[in-house]
Design a protein around this motif. Structure first.
Motif, PDB file in Angstrom:
ATOM      1  N   ARG A   1      -8.807  32.123 -10.675  1.00  0.00           N
ATOM      2  CA  ARG A   1     -10.279  32.141 -10.689  1.00  0.00           C
ATOM      3  C   ARG A   1     -10.841  30.956  -9.925  1.00  0.00           C
ATOM      4  O   ARG A   1     -11.792  31.086  -9.166  1.00  0.00           O
ATOM      5  CB  ARG A   1     -10.789  32.084 -12.132  1.00  0.00           C
ATOM      6  N   SER A   2     -10.244  29.803 -10.168  1.00  0.00           N
ATOM      7  CA  SER A   2     -10.758  28.609  -9.518  1.00  0.00           C
ATOM      8  C   SER A   2     -10.624  28.714  -7.983  1.00  0.00           C
ATOM      9  O   SER A   2     -11.547  28.394  -7.239  1.00  0.00           O
ATOM     10  CB  SER A   2     -10.046  27.404 -10.137  1.00  0.00           C
ATOM     11  N   MET A   3      -9.487  29.243  -7.520  1.00  0.00           N
ATOM     12  CA  MET A   3      -9.303  29.397  -6.064  1.00  0.00           C
ATOM     13  C   MET A   3     -10.188  30.528  -5.531  1.00  0.00           C
ATOM     14  O   MET A   3     -10.723  30.431  -4.426  1.00  0.00           O
ATOM     15  CB  MET A   3      -7.829  29.661  -5.742  1.00  0.00           C
ATOM     16  N   ALA A   4     -10.344  31.587  -6.319  1.00  0.00           N
ATOM     17  CA  ALA A   4     -11.171  32.719  -5.875  1.00  0.00           C
ATOM     18  C   ALA A   4     -12.611  32.265  -5.645  1.00  0.00           C
ATOM     19  O   ALA A   4     -13.254  32.647  -4.669  1.00  0.00           O
ATOM     20  CB  ALA A   4     -11.132  33.844  -6.906  1.00  0.00           C
ATOM     21  N   ARG A   5     -13.101  31.422  -6.542  1.00  0.00           N
ATOM     22  CA  ARG A   5     -14.487  30.973  -6.393  1.00  0.00           C
ATOM     23  C   ARG A   5     -14.638  30.189  -5.095  1.00  0.00           C
ATOM     24  O   ARG A   5     -15.584  30.363  -4.344  1.00  0.00           O
ATOM     25  CB  ARG A   5     -14.888  30.116  -7.588  1.00  0.00           C
ATOM     26  N   SER A   6     -13.661  29.356  -4.840  1.00  0.00           N
ATOM     27  CA  SER A   6     -13.727  28.541  -3.637  1.00  0.00           C
ATOM     28  C   SER A   6     -13.642  29.392  -2.361  1.00  0.00           C
ATOM     29  O   SER A   6     -14.269  29.073  -1.355  1.00  0.00           O
ATOM     30  CB  SER A   6     -12.594  27.516  -3.712  1.00  0.00           C
TER      31      SER A   6
ATOM     32  N   ARG B   1      -1.267  16.255  -9.970  1.00  0.00           N
ATOM     33  CA  ARG B   1      -1.492  15.968  -8.541  1.00  0.00           C
ATOM     34  C   ARG B   1      -0.726  16.955  -7.651  1.00  0.00           C
ATOM     35  O   ARG B   1      -1.219  17.380  -6.606  1.00  0.00           O
ATOM     36  CB  ARG B   1      -1.093  14.526  -8.226  1.00  0.00           C
ATOM     37  N   MET B   2       0.499  17.296  -8.071  1.00  0.00           N
ATOM     38  CA  MET B   2       1.291  18.283  -7.313  1.00  0.00           C
ATOM     39  C   MET B   2       0.581  19.627  -7.267  1.00  0.00           C
ATOM     40  O   MET B   2       0.530  20.299  -6.238  1.00  0.00           O
ATOM     41  CB  MET B   2       2.621  18.542  -8.053  1.00  0.00           C
ATOM     42  N   LEU B   3       0.071  20.004  -8.428  1.00  0.00           N
ATOM     43  CA  LEU B   3      -0.598  21.303  -8.541  1.00  0.00           C
ATOM     44  C   LEU B   3      -1.860  21.321  -7.675  1.00  0.00           C
ATOM     45  O   LEU B   3      -2.099  22.266  -6.906  1.00  0.00           O
ATOM     46  CB  LEU B   3      -0.903  21.554 -10.016  1.00  0.00           C
ATOM     47  N   ASN B   4      -2.636  20.258  -7.760  1.00  0.00           N
ATOM     48  CA  ASN B   4      -3.838  20.169  -6.929  1.00  0.00           C
ATOM     49  C   ASN B   4      -3.499  20.263  -5.451  1.00  0.00           C
ATOM     50  O   ASN B   4      -4.197  20.930  -4.683  1.00  0.00           O
ATOM     51  CB  ASN B   4      -4.561  18.832  -7.177  1.00  0.00           C
ATOM     52  N   ALA B   5      -2.435  19.577  -5.048  1.00  0.00           N
ATOM     53  CA  ALA B   5      -2.063  19.584  -3.627  1.00  0.00           C
ATOM     54  C   ALA B   5      -1.775  21.010  -3.166  1.00  0.00           C
ATOM     55  O   ALA B   5      -2.173  21.424  -2.074  1.00  0.00           O
ATOM     56  CB  ALA B   5      -0.851  18.683  -3.396  1.00  0.00           C
ATOM     57  N   GLN B   6      -1.086  21.784  -4.010  1.00  0.00           N
ATOM     58  CA  GLN B   6      -0.771  23.177  -3.643  1.00  0.00           C
ATOM     59  C   GLN B   6      -2.051  24.024  -3.578  1.00  0.00           C
ATOM     60  O   GLN B   6      -2.224  24.829  -2.674  1.00  0.00           O
ATOM     61  CB  GLN B   6       0.204  23.786  -4.658  1.00  0.00           C
ATOM     62  N   VAL B   7      -2.917  23.817  -4.559  1.00  0.00           N
ATOM     63  CA  VAL B   7      -4.168  24.583  -4.590  1.00  0.00           C
ATOM     64  C   VAL B   7      -5.019  24.274  -3.351  1.00  0.00           C
ATOM     65  O   VAL B   7      -5.509  25.181  -2.668  1.00  0.00           O
ATOM     66  CB  VAL B   7      -4.952  24.266  -5.892  1.00  0.00           C
ATOM     67  N   TYR B   8      -5.176  23.000  -3.038  1.00  0.00           N
ATOM     68  CA  TYR B   8      -6.029  22.632  -1.895  1.00  0.00           C
ATOM     69  C   TYR B   8      -5.417  23.086  -0.576  1.00  0.00           C
ATOM     70  O   TYR B   8      -6.115  23.483   0.343  1.00  0.00           O
ATOM     71  CB  TYR B   8      -6.311  21.113  -1.891  1.00  0.00           C
ATOM     72  N   ASP B   9      -4.074  23.042  -0.497  1.00  0.00           N
ATOM     73  CA  ASP B   9      -3.402  23.512   0.711  1.00  0.00           C
ATOM     74  C   ASP B   9      -3.676  25.006   0.908  1.00  0.00           C
ATOM     75  O   ASP B   9      -4.033  25.455   2.003  1.00  0.00           O
ATOM     76  CB  ASP B   9      -1.893  23.262   0.593  1.00  0.00           C
ATOM     77  N   LEU B  10      -3.535  25.738  -0.180  1.00  0.00           N
ATOM     78  CA  LEU B  10      -3.719  27.186  -0.092  1.00  0.00           C
ATOM     79  C   LEU B  10      -5.166  27.544   0.286  1.00  0.00           C
ATOM     80  O   LEU B  10      -5.399  28.430   1.122  1.00  0.00           O
ATOM     81  CB  LEU B  10      -3.358  27.803  -1.448  1.00  0.00           C
ATOM     82  N   ILE B  11      -6.118  26.843  -0.301  1.00  0.00           N
ATOM     83  CA  ILE B  11      -7.530  27.121   0.019  1.00  0.00           C
ATOM     84  C   ILE B  11      -7.812  26.785   1.489  1.00  0.00           C
ATOM     85  O   ILE B  11      -8.434  27.571   2.211  1.00  0.00           O
ATOM     86  CB  ILE B  11      -8.461  26.330  -0.924  1.00  0.00           C
ATOM     87  N   ALA B  12      -7.320  25.634   1.939  1.00  0.00           N
ATOM     88  CA  ALA B  12      -7.572  25.235   3.336  1.00  0.00           C
ATOM     89  C   ALA B  12      -6.927  26.222   4.304  1.00  0.00           C
ATOM     90  O   ALA B  12      -7.559  26.665   5.278  1.00  0.00           O
ATOM     91  CB  ALA B  12      -7.038  23.819   3.574  1.00  0.00           C
ATOM     92  N   MET B  13      -5.681  26.596   4.042  1.00  0.00           N
ATOM     93  CA  MET B  13      -4.985  27.529   4.939  1.00  0.00           C
ATOM     94  C   MET B  13      -5.656  28.910   4.904  1.00  0.00           C
ATOM     95  O   MET B  13      -5.800  29.567   5.928  1.00  0.00           O
ATOM     96  CB  MET B  13      -3.501  27.681   4.543  1.00  0.00           C
ATOM     97  N   GLY B  14      -6.063  29.320   3.701  1.00  0.00           N
ATOM     98  CA  GLY B  14      -6.723  30.632   3.547  1.00  0.00           C
ATOM     99  C   GLY B  14      -8.038  30.658   4.303  1.00  0.00           C
ATOM    100  O   GLY B  14      -8.324  31.606   5.045  1.00  0.00           O
ATOM    101  N   ASN B  15      -8.841  29.604   4.134  1.00  0.00           N
ATOM    102  CA  ASN B  15     -10.126  29.550   4.838  1.00  0.00           C
ATOM    103  C   ASN B  15      -9.927  29.578   6.349  1.00  0.00           C
ATOM    104  O   ASN B  15     -10.663  30.266   7.071  1.00  0.00           O
ATOM    105  CB  ASN B  15     -10.894  28.277   4.429  1.00  0.00           C
ATOM    106  N   ALA B  16      -8.904  28.839   6.822  1.00  0.00           N
ATOM    107  CA  ALA B  16      -8.656  28.803   8.268  1.00  0.00           C
ATOM    108  C   ALA B  16      -8.250  30.192   8.772  1.00  0.00           C
ATOM    109  O   ALA B  16      -8.762  30.670   9.795  1.00  0.00           O
ATOM    110  CB  ALA B  16      -7.567  27.771   8.590  1.00  0.00           C
ATOM    111  N   ALA B  17      -7.358  30.865   8.026  1.00  0.00           N
ATOM    112  CA  ALA B  17      -6.880  32.188   8.462  1.00  0.00           C
ATOM    113  C   ALA B  17      -8.029  33.200   8.444  1.00  0.00           C
ATOM    114  O   ALA B  17      -8.158  34.036   9.351  1.00  0.00           O
ATOM    115  CB  ALA B  17      -5.747  32.664   7.558  1.00  0.00           C
ATOM    116  N   LEU B  18      -8.879  33.117   7.426  1.00  0.00           N
ATOM    117  CA  LEU B  18      -9.989  34.081   7.324  1.00  0.00           C
ATOM    118  C   LEU B  18     -11.052  33.816   8.380  1.00  0.00           C
ATOM    119  O   LEU B  18     -11.632  34.752   8.935  1.00  0.00           O
ATOM    120  CB  LEU B  18     -10.591  34.024   5.909  1.00  0.00           C
ATOM    121  N   THR B  19     -11.270  32.547   8.691  1.00  0.00           N
ATOM    122  CA  THR B  19     -12.236  32.214   9.745  1.00  0.00           C
ATOM    123  C   THR B  19     -11.735  32.725  11.098  1.00  0.00           C
ATOM    124  O   THR B  19     -12.504  33.247  11.910  1.00  0.00           O
ATOM    125  CB  THR B  19     -12.458  30.685   9.810  1.00  0.00           C
TER     126      THR B  19
END
Ligand code: MG
Length: 400
Positions: free
Chosen positions: A75-80, A253-271
């Protein structure tokens, strides 16, 4: 929040297998989520193993708490990403409904029992639960979820099973496994949220159980990097008695790093790809994935957990007993269908089906066993064989 064009929109759902009027106050996906939470299979998740058996300790993850953690992350990643939060929540809460008792050991054992009767896959079983096995409604079997939730639940599927699904429901949830296309972004996101959740909580449970140590984990780069960072930021946490906070902060911190990586990569791919609808997403390649560096780091972590936790002699010993329980339960019900509860026995036409339609009988037995909780399977095995294989541990020894 305004959904992205490539998100699943409940107003454009492909609908339910049995048409129903819309709910007055809830979207189709909110309604799916509510039906899942009220299902019997969902309540059983609390007594099903994730890695550690349910009775081994009160603080370890179970399938239920794992599913809640996956839903929170998704949910948290979906919102972002401006994807549909209600849909990811429904998929995440339902994704493990088909899991057998005793985790992967149980699924492997049941698959072996079913080798000559079409096999057993837990993802397909999750779909069977929501399509067939829940008994809630007068008009239909299952809980009649939307296509999009069912699509996300069926995360993997063999070609044989996909063909079987396609024959019953042309162009339905089995179709993409025959054409090699993708599911919605919400489904892709739930897969990754599942992985991020267990990578984190298996470290936590593993250390809590004493089967792996923080020292050992330091051979894993992603853990060690954050462990050192936390020690630098909070030197007082190295003291005895503060270790839990050190571990939790490292995992966080590990979990956050994975979440932020996935959001950044996802946004880049979708853009870059600019898909203009959920169907355009389905027709393209996978769009949500870790970056190559993060993928390499999490692969090393997975390999570590596999070697040191999932294959730990103590876990393997319990797994062997769990497999024996499942195998012997299956054998008992195959020769003695009268031992099945009435609703299951009638589904096989009683004793007749054992001889005339062994595959049907075996499937009913597999459905019954897959639905069991760890402790019910263990007790039922004892009732039928007179032997107790898994002793329940006193809580005081294991709750820390
Ligand atoms: Mg899972």
């Amino acid at each position: 929040m305004i959904l992205a064009r490539y998100a699943c929109n409940p107003a454009e759902t492909r609908g339910r297998r049995f048409a129903e009027p819309d709910a007055p106050t809830r979207s189709a996906y909110q309604r799916d989520r509510d039906r899942i939470v009220h299902s019997t299979a969902f309540r059983r998740l609390v007594y099903k193993t994730q890695v550690f058996l349910n009775h081994e300790g009160d603080l370890f993850r179970t399938r239920l708490t794992h599913s809640l953690e996956v839903a929170q992350l998704a949910r948290s990643m979906a919102r972002s990403l401006r994807l549909n939060e209600d849909l990811v929540e429904a998929i995440a809460l339902a994704h493990d409904l088909g899991h057998t008792p005793f985790g992967h050991a149980g699924q492997d054992a049941l698959n072996a029992c079913m080798a000559e009767h079409g096999g057993f896959e837990h993802n397909l079983q999750s779909l069977r639960v929501v399509d067939l096995l829940e008994e809630c409604y007068p008009q239909f079997d299952g809980i009649n979820l939307t296509f999009e939730t069912r699509e996300g639940i069926l995360k993997h599927c063999s070609r044989d099973n996909a063909r079987m699904l396609e024959a019953k429901e042309p162009g339905g949830v089995g179709h993409r496994f025959l054409t090699g296309t993708q599911p919605s972004l919400e489904a892709q996101l739930c897969n990754l949220a599942d992985e991020i959740a267990y990578n984190a909580h298996d470290i936590d449970d593993g250390v809590r159980s004493g089967l792996i140590s923080m020292e050992q984990l330091r051979e894993v780069a992603i853990f060690d990097n954050f462990y050192c960072q936390v020690q630098r930021d909070f030197p007082e946490l190295t003291a005895r008695g503060k270790q839990r906070r050190l571990l939790f902060e490292t995992i966080r911190r590990m979990l956050n790093a994975q979440v932020y990586d996935l959001i950044a990569m996802g946004n880049a791919a979708l853009t870059a790809a600019q898909p203009d609808s959920a169907d355009a997403v389905r027709a393209s390649g996978p769009m949500l994935a870790f970056g190559s560096e993060m993928r390499a780091l999490t692969t090393v972590l997975k390999q570590f957990l596999f070697r040191n936790l999932y294959r730990h002699p103590q876990v393997m010993q319990t797994n062997t007993l769990a497999k024996q329980i499942i195998g012997e339960l299956f054998a008992e019900y195959m020769v003695a269908p009268q031992e099945l509860p009435e609703s299951y026995a009638s589904a096989t036409n009683g004793v007749l089906a054992v001889y005339e339609e062994p595959a049907l009988h075996a499937r009913v037995v597999a459905d019954y066993i897959a639905g069991m909780t760890d402790r019910f399977a263990s007790r039922e095995h004892e009732r039928l064989t007179g032997r107790r294989l898994l002793a329940e541990l006193p809580v005081s020894e294991t709750s820390c």
